[in-house]
Every structure is written in C-alpha cells, then in structure tokens.
Motif scaffolding. Sequence first.
Motif, PDB file in Angstrom:
ATOM      1  N   GLN A 208      79.764  73.188  40.129  1.00  0.00           N
ATOM      2  CA  GLN A 208      78.648  74.123  39.980  1.00  0.00           C
ATOM      3  C   GLN A 208      78.326  74.817  41.296  1.00  0.00           C
ATOM      4  OE1 GLN A 208      75.945  71.148  38.310  1.00  0.00           O
ATOM      5  NE2 GLN A 208      75.796  72.353  36.416  1.00  0.00           N
ATOM      6  N   LEU A 209      78.413  74.064  42.392  1.00  0.00           N
ATOM      7  CA  LEU A 209      78.147  74.651  43.704  1.00  0.00           C
ATOM      8  C   LEU A 209      79.157  75.743  44.030  1.00  0.00           C
ATOM      9  CD1 LEU A 209      77.197  71.569  45.935  1.00  0.00           C
ATOM     10  CD2 LEU A 209      75.746  73.532  45.398  1.00  0.00           C
ATOM     11  N   PHE A 210      80.433  75.428  43.858  1.00  0.00           N
ATOM     12  CA  PHE A 210      81.464  76.408  44.192  1.00  0.00           C
ATOM     13  C   PHE A 210      81.519  77.551  43.180  1.00  0.00           C
ATOM     14  CE2 PHE A 210      83.189  72.978  46.880  1.00  0.00           C
ATOM     15  CZ  PHE A 210      83.367  73.707  48.054  1.00  0.00           C
ATOM     16  N   GLY A 211      80.853  77.374  42.050  1.00  0.00           N
ATOM     17  CA  GLY A 211      80.750  78.457  41.087  1.00  0.00           C
ATOM     18  C   GLY A 211      79.593  79.394  41.380  1.00  0.00           C
ATOM     19  N   SER A 212      78.776  79.035  42.382  1.00  0.00           N
ATOM     20  CA  SER A 212      77.624  79.856  42.760  1.00  0.00           C
ATOM     21  C   SER A 212      78.025  80.818  43.872  1.00  0.00           C
ATOM     22  CB  SER A 212      76.472  78.957  43.232  1.00  0.00           C
ATOM     23  OG  SER A 212      75.466  79.719  43.865  1.00  0.00           O
ATOM     24  N   LYS A 213      77.931  82.123  43.611  1.00  0.00           N
ATOM     25  CA  LYS A 213      78.317  83.124  44.613  1.00  0.00           C
ATOM     26  C   LYS A 213      77.434  83.050  45.857  1.00  0.00           C
ATOM     27  CE  LYS A 213      80.256  86.469  41.333  1.00  0.00           C
ATOM     28  NZ  LYS A 213      80.138  87.839  40.767  1.00  0.00           N
ATOM     29  N   ILE A 214      76.128  82.811  45.653  1.00  0.00           N
ATOM     30  CA  ILE A 214      75.241  82.786  46.812  1.00  0.00           C
ATOM     31  C   ILE A 214      75.533  81.576  47.691  1.00  0.00           C
ATOM     32  CG2 ILE A 214      73.292  81.482  45.827  1.00  0.00           C
ATOM     33  CD1 ILE A 214      71.510  83.720  47.207  1.00  0.00           C
ATOM     34  N   PHE A 215      75.976  80.466  47.081  1.00  0.00           N
ATOM     35  CA  PHE A 215      76.346  79.300  47.890  1.00  0.00           C
ATOM     36  C   PHE A 215      77.564  79.614  48.749  1.00  0.00           C
ATOM     37  CE2 PHE A 215      79.139  75.590  48.408  1.00  0.00           C
ATOM     38  CZ  PHE A 215      78.335  74.843  49.260  1.00  0.00           C
ATOM     39  N   LEU A 216      78.546  80.294  48.188  1.00  0.00           N
ATOM     40  CA  LEU A 216      79.750  80.633  48.940  1.00  0.00           C
ATOM     41  C   LEU A 216      79.431  81.550  50.117  1.00  0.00           C
ATOM     42  CD1 LEU A 216      82.286  81.211  46.016  1.00  0.00           C
ATOM     43  CD2 LEU A 216      82.044  79.196  47.463  1.00  0.00           C
ATOM     44  N   VAL A 217      78.500  82.482  49.908  1.00  0.00           N
ATOM     45  CA  VAL A 217      78.133  83.404  50.991  1.00  0.00           C
ATOM     46  C   VAL A 217      77.344  82.675  52.077  1.00  0.00           C
ATOM     47  CG1 VAL A 217      76.842  85.482  51.587  1.00  0.00           C
ATOM     48  CG2 VAL A 217      78.207  85.417  49.495  1.00  0.00           C
ATOM     49  N   VAL A 218      76.410  81.809  51.684  1.00  0.00           N
ATOM     50  CA  VAL A 218      75.631  81.090  52.679  1.00  0.00           C
ATOM     51  C   VAL A 218      76.515  80.085  53.422  1.00  0.00           C
ATOM     52  CG1 VAL A 218      74.773  79.126  51.312  1.00  0.00           C
ATOM     53  CG2 VAL A 218      73.327  80.111  53.085  1.00  0.00           C
ATOM     54  N   LEU A 219      77.545  79.580  52.754  1.00  0.00           N
ATOM     55  CA  LEU A 219      78.510  78.701  53.411  1.00  0.00           C
ATOM     56  C   LEU A 219      79.288  79.470  54.479  1.00  0.00           C
ATOM     57  CD1 LEU A 219      79.798  75.863  53.438  1.00  0.00           C
ATOM     58  CD2 LEU A 219      81.424  76.676  51.723  1.00  0.00           C
ATOM     59  N   LEU A 405      74.806  90.741  53.741  1.00  0.00           N
ATOM     60  CA  LEU A 405      75.182  90.533  52.336  1.00  0.00           C
ATOM     61  C   LEU A 405      74.328  89.445  51.697  1.00  0.00           C
ATOM     62  CD1 LEU A 405      77.073  90.962  49.909  1.00  0.00           C
ATOM     63  CD2 LEU A 405      78.672  89.357  50.995  1.00  0.00           C
ATOM     64  N   LEU A 406      74.066  88.373  52.443  1.00  0.00           N
ATOM     65  CA  LEU A 406      73.284  87.255  51.911  1.00  0.00           C
ATOM     66  C   LEU A 406      71.863  87.699  51.543  1.00  0.00           C
ATOM     67  CD1 LEU A 406      73.044  84.225  51.325  1.00  0.00           C
ATOM     68  CD2 LEU A 406      72.438  83.884  53.730  1.00  0.00           C
ATOM     69  N   ARG A 407      71.250  88.514  52.370  1.00  0.00           N
ATOM     70  CA  ARG A 407      69.891  88.988  52.065  1.00  0.00           C
ATOM     71  C   ARG A 407      69.880  89.842  50.801  1.00  0.00           C
ATOM     72  NH1 ARG A 407      66.379  93.325  53.103  1.00  0.00           N
ATOM     73  NH2 ARG A 407      64.198  92.633  53.270  1.00  0.00           N
ATOM     74  N   ARG A 408      70.875  90.697  50.637  1.00  0.00           N
ATOM     75  CA  ARG A 408      70.943  91.527  49.436  1.00  0.00           C
ATOM     76  C   ARG A 408      71.047  90.661  48.178  1.00  0.00           C
ATOM     77  NH1 ARG A 408      75.267  96.185  51.477  1.00  0.00           N
ATOM     78  NH2 ARG A 408      73.830  97.255  52.919  1.00  0.00           N
ATOM     79  N   MET A 409      71.847  89.590  48.250  1.00  0.00           N
ATOM     80  CA  MET A 409      71.996  88.701  47.103  1.00  0.00           C
ATOM     81  C   MET A 409      70.707  87.936  46.836  1.00  0.00           C
ATOM     82  SD  MET A 409      75.857  87.224  47.790  1.00  0.00           S
ATOM     83  CE  MET A 409      75.908  86.354  46.222  1.00  0.00           C
ATOM     84  N   ALA A 410      70.028  87.487  47.903  1.00  0.00           N
ATOM     85  CA  ALA A 410      68.786  86.735  47.734  1.00  0.00           C
ATOM     86  C   ALA A 410      67.687  87.622  47.133  1.00  0.00           C
ATOM     87  CB  ALA A 410      68.336  86.179  49.079  1.00  0.00           C
ATOM     88  N   PRO A 415      63.575  88.790  42.382  1.00  0.00           N
ATOM     89  CA  PRO A 415      62.925  90.089  42.239  1.00  0.00           C
ATOM     90  C   PRO A 415      61.411  89.993  42.449  1.00  0.00           C
ATOM     91  CG  PRO A 415      63.587  89.213  40.095  1.00  0.00           C
ATOM     92  CD  PRO A 415      64.202  88.332  41.131  1.00  0.00           C
ATOM     93  N   GLY A 416      60.898  90.923  43.262  1.00  0.00           N
ATOM     94  CA  GLY A 416      59.464  90.967  43.523  1.00  0.00           C
ATOM     95  C   GLY A 416      59.004  90.066  44.640  1.00  0.00           C
ATOM     96  N   LYS A 417      59.909  89.225  45.155  1.00  0.00           N
ATOM     97  CA  LYS A 417      59.534  88.296  46.218  1.00  0.00           C
ATOM     98  C   LYS A 417      59.966  88.878  47.568  1.00  0.00           C
ATOM     99  CE  LYS A 417      59.847  83.405  47.502  1.00  0.00           C
ATOM    100  NZ  LYS A 417      60.445  82.093  47.158  1.00  0.00           N
ATOM    101  N   LYS A 418      59.060  88.842  48.539  1.00  0.00           N
ATOM    102  CA  LYS A 418      59.361  89.371  49.852  1.00  0.00           C
ATOM    103  C   LYS A 418      60.241  88.399  50.636  1.00  0.00           C
ATOM    104  CE  LYS A 418      57.166  91.459  53.909  1.00  0.00           C
ATOM    105  NZ  LYS A 418      55.860  91.779  54.570  1.00  0.00           N
TER     106      LYS A 418
END
Length: 419
Positions: A208-219, A405-410, A415-418
């Motif tokens: 599940q972790l390696f299936g998460s795109k945001i995890f791969l980018v933060v890694l 790239l990580l900020r754009r994904m986050a 949505p709506g969160k600063k």
Amino acid sequence: MTKTPDYRSTVRACFLGNLLQSCGAIFSILFISLRTLYGLTYTQFGILMSIDFIVQVGADILFSKPVDKYGFRPFAVLSPILTSLGLVLFALAPVFFPGNEFVGFCVGMFVFAAAAGLQELLLSPILDGVPMPEEEKKKKMSLLHSFFAWGQIGAVIITTVLVWFLDARYWQLITVLWALPPLVNVWLFARVPLTPKVAPDKAMSLRQLFGSKIFLVVLLAITFGGAAEVTMSQWASAFIEKGLNLPKLLGDTLGVCSFSLMLGLGRTWYGVKGDKVSIHKVMTFGSLGACALYLIAGLSENPFVGMAACGLTGLCVSMLWPGSIVVASRELPLAGASMFALMSAGGDLGASAGSFLTGLVTDGVEAMGLTSFLGSAASSEQVALRTGLCFAAIFPLCCCGVNILLRRMAVKNNPGKKL
C-alpha cells in the motif's frame, strides 16, 4: 486506580537518544588525524561514510517488521549498546588489524551504523505514538531532530579540544570515551511508556505504501535532502582544513560547529513556530539556498566566506529531513513503523551516495593534478576538494525540484487547506 503513563519521560528519552547518537560526528573530526597516521585516502573516507549510511539503510529495512511484531522496547534498549560497541571496535582497529587498519575501521563503522539505523527507525515512530495534538506533535518532531544537531556541536567541540590537548595519537582514547554516554539510554528506554501510533494489524502494508504516489515523492525528497545535509556535514572539516587552508581548530569550531548550530537553530525555530509557517515553502527555499551556498563555498577565493557558507548551509538544510517525515506522517496517518523505516532508509541512501560520490569526484580531480582552478598558489588537493563541493550542489538542487512537486500533490490531496 490505573496510573496515567507519563509520556513526558518518553519524549525526553527520544530527545536524549538523538543527542547521544550524534557522537558519530567524531569520525569526520578524526579523519585528518587518521589520514596522517594510517594513510587513508579521501575515497576511503567516502567509503567509510557510505558504509555508515548503507548499513543504516539495511538496518532500517531489516528491523522494521520485527519492531512492528515485538514492539519498540527491546530494540530501543539494544541500539545504544550497539552504538558503544561500534565505537570501541573502531578504536581497536589498529590492535585487531595491524597494517590494514582500514578493514578494522570498516568493521567498527558497520556496528555503529547498524545501531544508528535502528535508532533512526525507532525514535520518530516512538514520538509519533505519544498522545498529543497533531500540531504539537509536528513541533516535537522538529525538536527531536534539533537535538541531533546540538549533540553534533558538543561532539565536535569536545573532540576538537581533546585532539588539540591530548594530541592526535590519542584518538583511540577519545573514541572509547565517546562510547560511554550512549549507555544512559539503555536504562531510560527500559522504563519509559511506549505506545505505537497505529496497531500493527491496522497499519498500511508495504504494498500500500509503494502504491501511494505521494509516498514515493516524499521518499525521493528525503533521499535528496539526506544527501544535501550529510555531504556538507561530513566533508566540512576536511574541506575547511585542506581546501580552504585554515587551521583545524578554527575550522572545526567555527566551521563545522556553525553548520550544526545553524542546523539546530533551524529545527528549533520550526519546533516553536511550526504551526505558523508552511513546511513545503521552508523545504523548497531551504534546498534552493543550500544549492547556492555549496557553490559559494567551493568557488569563493576568500576562505572565511567559504567557511561561512559551510556554516549557513546548516540553516538551509535543517528541515529537509525532518520536514519530509512531518509531511509523510500527515499525508499517511495509517502508516506504521515500516513507513518510518523506509523514510530513514531513503535519507540514509541519499547521505551514503552523496558522501561517496563527493569523495570519488575529489580523488579523481586530485589525481589529475589540476592547479589552474584557483591560480598557481593552489594545490591539487585544494582544487579537488573545492570541485567536489561544487559537484555536491546538485543534491539540494534536485531536492528543490522534488519539493515543488510534493507541495503540488499535497495541495491536491488537501483541497481548501493552507499548506
């Protein structure tokens, strides 16, 4: 009536653990002495630093499942014991391997690195499991990593003073003395309350972790962040002394210590003000600033400007590693110890590759015998060290791109969160 656990003692034990583990900073301080006494090359120094972080990667991965299965305590007690053992073995290298001391140094570094990797795997999830509000936990995580920087300052100053007064020939005694303080945490972690953030049966799996795109980018972010931070940390002492031709005592106390001071100040500042600033902006601008400072240090003809750039790099890279952990914990709240293990492994992998490649470039340029880079007065060794540091600017530059790239994904995921 059941007594409520005092988790403040757990937080203090984590802070002290990072403080004491920073005794690994003595290796870079002692390198020039070992180079003089045993003829070590810059490539061998790079290999030692690579062993340090490669073994940490292996320990992060190897122990992640056992930690989930058996809990934090047995491993939290084992880690400081291995730290002390590794330092003692490093000191005894000339005794066990006379004439081939480098092999003994590698053995001691291997054991020390295994302990460091295990502790990296443990401290962040232990702190993450302490019951407290999310904003408070984010600040405590930054403070946890700041203690490593404060410990580095103490290790550098004390080791430099001991080398100055006792003479470099007594480096073995100095190393054995540093093996004693980590044993304090054996007693502490045998007593404090420890609670995992997520029950093992509910934690995200590795798939599940390696299936998460945001995890791969933060890694990827922590990998380049580790390279940006540790390369300067490990090479600053040799660079200031030999590359900038400044006295070792001045270089270690004002140069290396200023790096750790800036590192600690940056992390402490975020630990106090973290709820008011965007971690993504801090990481993006910090990595960009570090790239510029690497180049200034390597290219400046004024040695004091170069030394100042080495120190200020600490401020810029201060949040690249802990910031990545903060983002990962926020974006993946159901991740268990395995996520922290992989994050630590990514940071260690970047640190290992950064240190090794810098050493490889440095030795390669020195072998070419170039002196025109800084004029006829510059030695080939000075040119090589400056070139190596300029090459290392690529690590924070890549980190900057990944964090954008990580900020754009986050932002897309929240949505709506600063952010």
